[in-house]
Design a protein around this motif. Structure first.
Motif, PDB file in Angstrom:
ATOM      1  N   GLU A  45       0.724  -1.283   0.015  1.00  0.00           N
ATOM      2  CA  GLU A  45       0.013  -0.066  -0.116  1.00  0.00           C
ATOM      3  C   GLU A  45       0.900   1.158   0.107  1.00  0.00           C
ATOM      4  OE1 GLU A  45      -3.099  -0.231   2.975  1.00  0.00           O
ATOM      5  OE2 GLU A  45      -3.662  -2.164   2.331  1.00  0.00           O
ATOM      6  N   GLN A  47       2.183   4.708   0.556  1.00  0.00           N
ATOM      7  CA  GLN A  47       1.670   5.817   1.110  1.00  0.00           C
ATOM      8  C   GLN A  47       2.969   6.554   1.983  1.00  0.00           C
ATOM      9  OE1 GLN A  47      -0.970   4.938   4.723  1.00  0.00           O
ATOM     10  NE2 GLN A  47      -0.248   2.692   4.112  1.00  0.00           N
ATOM     11  N   GLU A  51       1.986   9.679   6.764  1.00  0.00           N
ATOM     12  CA  GLU A  51       0.351   9.555   6.499  1.00  0.00           C
ATOM     13  C   GLU A  51      -0.182   7.955   6.577  1.00  0.00           C
ATOM     14  OE1 GLU A  51      -0.069  10.910   2.584  1.00  0.00           O
ATOM     15  OE2 GLU A  51       0.413  13.005   2.939  1.00  0.00           O
ATOM     16  N   ALA A  52       0.930   7.256   6.878  1.00  0.00           N
ATOM     17  CA  ALA A  52       0.692   5.600   7.222  1.00  0.00           C
ATOM     18  C   ALA A  52      -0.099   5.544   8.365  1.00  0.00           C
ATOM     19  CB  ALA A  52       1.875   5.212   7.223  1.00  0.00           C
ATOM     20  N   THR A  53      -1.134   4.712   8.408  1.00  0.00           N
ATOM     21  CA  THR A  53      -2.017   4.387   9.442  1.00  0.00           C
ATOM     22  C   THR A  53      -1.588   2.786  10.083  1.00  0.00           C
ATOM     23  OG1 THR A  53      -3.781   3.605   8.028  1.00  0.00           O
ATOM     24  CG2 THR A  53      -4.101   5.717   8.409  1.00  0.00           C
ATOM     25  N   ALA A  54      -2.262   2.829  11.302  1.00  0.00           N
ATOM     26  CA  ALA A  54      -2.054   1.471  11.866  1.00  0.00           C
ATOM     27  C   ALA A  54      -2.874   0.585  11.097  1.00  0.00           C
ATOM     28  CB  ALA A  54      -2.385   1.606  13.558  1.00  0.00           C
ATOM     29  N   GLU A  55      -3.912   0.898  10.585  1.00  0.00           N
ATOM     30  CA  GLU A  55      -4.754  -0.052   9.586  1.00  0.00           C
ATOM     31  C   GLU A  55      -4.254  -0.617   8.615  1.00  0.00           C
ATOM     32  OE1 GLU A  55      -5.844   2.930  10.906  1.00  0.00           O
ATOM     33  OE2 GLU A  55      -7.186   2.206  12.519  1.00  0.00           O
ATOM     34  N   SER A  56      -3.524   0.451   7.983  1.00  0.00           N
ATOM     35  CA  SER A  56      -2.739  -0.169   6.725  1.00  0.00           C
ATOM     36  C   SER A  56      -1.629  -1.088   7.011  1.00  0.00           C
ATOM     37  CB  SER A  56      -2.308   1.116   5.973  1.00  0.00           C
ATOM     38  OG  SER A  56      -1.480   1.055   4.963  1.00  0.00           O
ATOM     39  N   PHE A  57      -0.859  -0.487   7.906  1.00  0.00           N
ATOM     40  CA  PHE A  57       0.368  -1.239   8.539  1.00  0.00           C
ATOM     41  C   PHE A  57      -0.104  -2.729   8.901  1.00  0.00           C
ATOM     42  CE2 PHE A  57       3.446  -2.902  11.444  1.00  0.00           C
ATOM     43  CZ  PHE A  57       4.724  -2.874  10.635  1.00  0.00           C
ATOM     44  N   ASP A  58      -1.200  -2.881   9.576  1.00  0.00           N
ATOM     45  CA  ASP A  58      -1.582  -4.133   9.909  1.00  0.00           C
ATOM     46  C   ASP A  58      -2.146  -4.922   8.897  1.00  0.00           C
ATOM     47  OD1 ASP A  58      -1.425  -3.556  12.679  1.00  0.00           O
ATOM     48  OD2 ASP A  58      -3.242  -3.006  13.149  1.00  0.00           O
ATOM     49  N   ARG A  59      -2.859  -4.433   7.747  1.00  0.00           N
ATOM     50  CA  ARG A  59      -3.405  -5.107   6.599  1.00  0.00           C
ATOM     51  C   ARG A  59      -1.908  -5.681   6.090  1.00  0.00           C
ATOM     52  NH1 ARG A  59      -6.950  -1.373   5.742  1.00  0.00           N
ATOM     53  NH2 ARG A  59      -5.565  -0.077   4.649  1.00  0.00           N
TER      54      ARG A  59
END
Length: 86
Positions: A45, A47, A51-59
């Motif tokens: 993903e 990004q 701007e990285a999110t915890a949700e994106s990192f977890d995915r």
């Protein structure tokens, strides 16, 4: 195929451990067993760092790390079960 080998793709949700197990069972049934795993699963993903999110990192980690581990585990169990009993 010229050498007598078979290969077939199997689609599944790589972030779902149950789906991984089902795909390995389906592959073993369709191919008459499993001799080799090409473990090339992963997502990306794009990004910016700030701007990285915890949700994106977890995915991404759920797919790229967990999937590779549980896919290897499921295939290893199938291969071990195929070995002659001592």
């Amino acid at each position: 195929r010229a050498e007598g080998a078979q290969a077939q793709p199997f689609a599944f949700d790589a972030a779902d451990a149950d789906a991984i197990g089902a795909a390995v069972r389906d592959a073993a049934a369709a191919l008459g067993g499993i001799d080799l795993l090409v473990n090339a699963v992963g997502i990306f993903e794009e990004q910016r760092l700030l701007e990285a999110t915890a949700e994106s990192f977890d995915r991404v980690t759920a797919t790229n790390y967990r999937a590779a581990m549980f896919l290897a585990q499921a295939v290893a169990a199938k291969i071990e079960a195929q070995l002659p009993k001592r």
